[in-house]
Design a protein around this motif. Structure first.
Motif, PDB file in Angstrom:
ATOM      1  N   VAL A  66       0.858  -1.186   0.000  1.00 50.37           N
ATOM      2  CA  VAL A  66       0.000   0.000   0.000  1.00 50.37           C
ATOM      3  C   VAL A  66       0.894   1.235   0.000  1.00 50.37           C
ATOM      4  N   VAL A  67       0.658   2.125  -0.973  1.00 49.58           N
ATOM      5  CA  VAL A  67       1.501   3.320  -1.100  1.00 49.58           C
ATOM      6  C   VAL A  67       0.624   4.567  -1.185  1.00 49.58           C
ATOM      7  N   LEU A  68       1.228   5.717  -0.934  1.00 52.39           N
ATOM      8  CA  LEU A  68       0.541   6.994  -1.135  1.00 52.39           C
ATOM      9  C   LEU A  68       0.513   7.280  -2.639  1.00 52.39           C
ATOM     10  N   SER A  69      -0.658   7.447  -3.192  1.00 49.07           N
ATOM     11  CA  SER A  69      -0.788   7.560  -4.652  1.00 49.07           C
ATOM     12  C   SER A  69       0.064   8.678  -5.236  1.00 49.07           C
ATOM     13  N   TYR A 118      -4.632   6.516  -0.901  1.00 49.65           N
ATOM     14  CA  TYR A 118      -3.748   5.358  -1.010  1.00 49.65           C
ATOM     15  C   TYR A 118      -4.109   4.478  -2.193  1.00 49.65           C
ATOM     16  N   SER A 119      -3.107   3.765  -2.692  1.00 49.19           N
ATOM     17  CA  SER A 119      -3.394   2.745  -3.701  1.00 49.19           C
ATOM     18  C   SER A 119      -2.441   1.579  -3.517  1.00 49.19           C
ATOM     19  N   TYR A 120      -2.763   0.492  -4.184  1.00 49.98           N
ATOM     20  CA  TYR A 120      -1.867  -0.657  -4.185  1.00 49.98           C
ATOM     21  C   TYR A 120      -0.782  -0.432  -5.198  1.00 49.98           C
ATOM     22  N   LYS A 121       0.404  -0.907  -4.884  1.00 48.69           N
ATOM     23  CA  LYS A 121       1.446  -0.976  -5.902  1.00 48.69           C
ATOM     24  C   LYS A 121       1.768  -2.451  -6.093  1.00 48.69           C
ATOM     25  N   LEU A 155     -10.500  -4.433   2.097  1.00 46.22           N
ATOM     26  CA  LEU A 155     -10.419  -3.170   2.825  1.00 46.22           C
ATOM     27  C   LEU A 155     -11.635  -3.035   3.745  1.00 46.22           C
ATOM     28  N   VAL A 156     -11.391  -2.721   5.035  1.00 47.12           N
ATOM     29  CA  VAL A 156     -12.544  -2.559   5.929  1.00 47.12           C
ATOM     30  C   VAL A 156     -12.741  -1.103   6.348  1.00 47.12           C
ATOM     31  N   SER A 157     -11.727  -0.237   6.138  1.00 55.67           N
ATOM     32  CA  SER A 157     -11.892   1.165   6.533  1.00 55.67           C
ATOM     33  C   SER A 157     -12.596   1.939   5.415  1.00 55.67           C
ATOM     34  N   GLU A 158     -12.805   3.232   5.667  1.00 53.13           N
ATOM     35  CA  GLU A 158     -13.522   4.093   4.713  1.00 53.13           C
ATOM     36  C   GLU A 158     -12.782   4.231   3.387  1.00 53.13           C
ATOM     37  N   VAL A 164      -9.897  12.978   6.143  1.00 52.98           N
ATOM     38  CA  VAL A 164      -9.415  12.459   7.433  1.00 52.98           C
ATOM     39  C   VAL A 164      -8.006  11.909   7.329  1.00 52.98           C
ATOM     40  N   GLU A 165      -7.340  11.973   8.433  1.00 59.80           N
ATOM     41  CA  GLU A 165      -5.975  11.468   8.531  1.00 59.80           C
ATOM     42  C   GLU A 165      -6.061  10.025   9.043  1.00 59.80           C
ATOM     43  N   GLU A 166      -6.129   9.081   8.145  1.00 55.99           N
ATOM     44  CA  GLU A 166      -6.321   7.693   8.589  1.00 55.99           C
ATOM     45  C   GLU A 166      -5.651   6.751   7.592  1.00 55.99           C
ATOM     46  N   GLN A 167      -5.056   5.696   8.134  1.00 51.55           N
ATOM     47  CA  GLN A 167      -4.440   4.728   7.241  1.00 51.55           C
ATOM     48  C   GLN A 167      -5.437   3.615   6.965  1.00 51.55           C
TER      49      GLN A 167
END
Lengths: 289, 243
Positions: A66-69, A118-121, A155-158, A164-167
């Protein structure tokens, strides 16, 4: 393996005639028989091994992160390792470039997006354990199967985390993991393939073997996905370890007729790979042999 | 100290084994018919493929030895073999050490004087690492050399052993390996001779004898498992010849 001038001329003539005869008795559009297994590496999201009768073998693993897009230029990264070749050799860098190019142009990278931030790499690692003919068809077939068997955790989070600041957090249950097709929400997920084509005179041959490669007048690398021939299409000398004395140009008309010819025939190879993938999913043995 | 309880008071380890138990050991030989010899070994979740070419004429004059065979090891650890993907270069210090250790071990164990002026090329491919990689590689090479028909004095069977507090623990997995000092040995056949010993950290001298005894017993067990596979493969081939 080097051919003598007599052998070379014999094979060239038999490929050049009106009804060509290939050294191994195949028809011009026939592939060599292959054997494959998928999903045998518990540490990777997806994996596949493929081999053909002449001993060529290729292993591909898919790992995700998981990376920051915004910080990643490419969401898919290739790494190629060919036994007997240095990592910085021309041959290996050419293979790596061809694969990256194909996937950059034809893989739905934008669908790897996980949330707003976020996105998958995906990391695709390809090991060519041994090869005698040009290995790109083998490598793309293995990565086709590996990507088909790739599962990503649920994925279970929003989904919308722009405010929001959330991983992102994921389900602990691996049984709930999604195959790439489910994650992309598409019916037909079909990663691109490269088809190697050899040209002798007016005749074209798919998947040329090592002996055939040495007498070819030219070689083509054609992308293929979802019943279409796609970019990139390149021509190259497929014989890597000999100076090919027959090598010369070809007419543009031949390229167009080849693309037309392939369009109708290649869906069977994708069907074969899909059947294999389905069978492997039904009885998951997790063993490579 | 580790967060995990590596050895419970009841005598169970993280994966439920007792101190002297091996992990699941699975091996196959002649997996790649295009090579002279090949093998596939799984020890726990560590997976290794080994392919051997030779004895053959060396491609370069510099590799010729007039009195014995030259053994060339090519180790390749896949970047996806660990949980976190990591690219490992061929010139990595640890890789070079493993390579020389294996070369020295097998130069002694192969009857190399029988093959003067030849080269034996060994390619090892690590697909997954879950502790004791050197041991898994050694076992894979032994099997591949046997498959290639190279004369050897006996099996070299390798296993790792670690010391946790007072108890020696046999055949460590990656969680245990990260948290305790361990050594890898290669036992020659059913004897108590060692062809290889690699200790990368410290171990108290008074515990060493105990640890070695456990490891040698484990090595003998692995030798039996490998021997079973070699014999059943041999029988399979003979039955094909006669029928």
């Amino acid at each position: 393996m080097l051919l003598s001038p007599a052998e070379r001329s014999y094979i060239y003539d038999s490929l050049c005639q009106k009804d060509p005869i290939r050294p191994d008795g195949r028809t011009p559009l026939q592939f060599r028989p292959l054997e494959a297994t998928t999903d045998f590496l518990p540490g990777s999201n997806g994996s596949a091994r493929i081999r053909i009768a002449d001993g060529s073998e290729c292993i591909v693993s898919v790992k995700s992160k998981v990376v920051l897009s915004e910080k990643e230029a490419n969401l898919i990264e290739w790494d190629v390792d060919v036994s007997g070749y240095r990592d910085d050799s021309n041959f290996v860098s050419n293979l790596k470039f061809s694969l990256t190019d194909l996937y950059m142009k034809n893989f739905p990278c934008e669908k790897l997006k996980l949330t707003a931030k976020y996105s998958y790499k995906l990391f695709l690692d390809c090991i060519i354990v041994s090869h005698s003919s040009y290995p790109l068809t083998l490598a793309t077939m293995a990565s086709y199967l590996a990507l088909k068997s790739t599962r990503l955790p649920l994925l279970v989070s929003e989904v919308d985390d722009s405010q929001v600041e959330e991983q992102p957090t994921f389900s602990d249950d691996w049984e709930k993991a999604q195959y790439l097709a489910e994650f992309f929400k598409t019916e037909s997920f079909s990663p691109p393939l490269y088809i190697t084509v050899g040209i002798v005179g007016e005749n074209v041959f798919v998947d040329p073997s090592e002996t055939e490669e040495q007498v070819l007048e030219n070689g083509l690398l054609i992308g293929y996905s979802e019943k279409k021939c796609i970019a990139p299409i390149t021509n190259l000398n497929l014989a890597t370890n000999s100076n090919n004395s027959n090598f010369k140009g070809f007419t543009p008309a031949l390229l167009i007729s080849t693309v037309d010819l392939l369009k109708g025939h290649l869906s069977s190879i994708v069907d074969a790979l899909d059947t294999l993938d389905k069978q492997d999913k039904e009885d998951r043995t997790q063993s490579i042999f | 100290m580790s967060r995990l309880e590596l050895y419970s008071p009841e005598g169970l380890r993280v994966d439920g084994r007792r101190w002297n138990e091996l992990r699941r050991f699975d091996c196959k030989i002649n997996t790649h018919p295009a090579f002279d010899g090949s093998s596939y070994v799984e020890q726990g979740n560590s997976k290794v493929i080994c392919m051997v070419r030779g004895p053959m004429e060396p491609p370069m004059r510099s590799q010729v030895n007039q009195t014995q065979a030259v053994i060339e090891m090519n180790l390749n650890i896949a970047s996806f073999s660990t949980l976190q993907r990591r690219k490992r270069s061929k010139n990595d210090k640890r890789m070079i050490e493993m390579k020389t250790t294996l070369e020295r071990t097998f130069e002694q164990s192969v009857m190399s004087h029988l093959y003067p002026r030849t080269l034996i090329e060994v390619n090892v491919q690590v697909l997954a690492q879950d502790g004791a990689v050197l041991a898994t590689m050694t076992n894979a090479i032994t099997l591949a050399l046997i498959d290639a028909g190279v004369a050897m004095y006996d099996y070299v069977s390798a296993v790792s052993v670690g010391i946790h507090d007072q108890t020696p623990l046999l055949d460590l997995n990656v969680l245990e390996e990260n948290d305790m000092s361990c050594l890898t040995i290669g036992v020659v056949g059913k004897s108590e001779k060692l062809a290889m010993l690699l200790l990368e950290d410290k171990m108290p001298l008074d515990k060493l004898e105990n640890a070695l005894a456990v490891a040698i017993a484990g090595g003998h067990r692995i030798r039996d498992l490998m021997d079973d596979e070699v014999r059943s493969h041999g029988n399979q081939r003979v039955s094909k010849l006669t029928s």
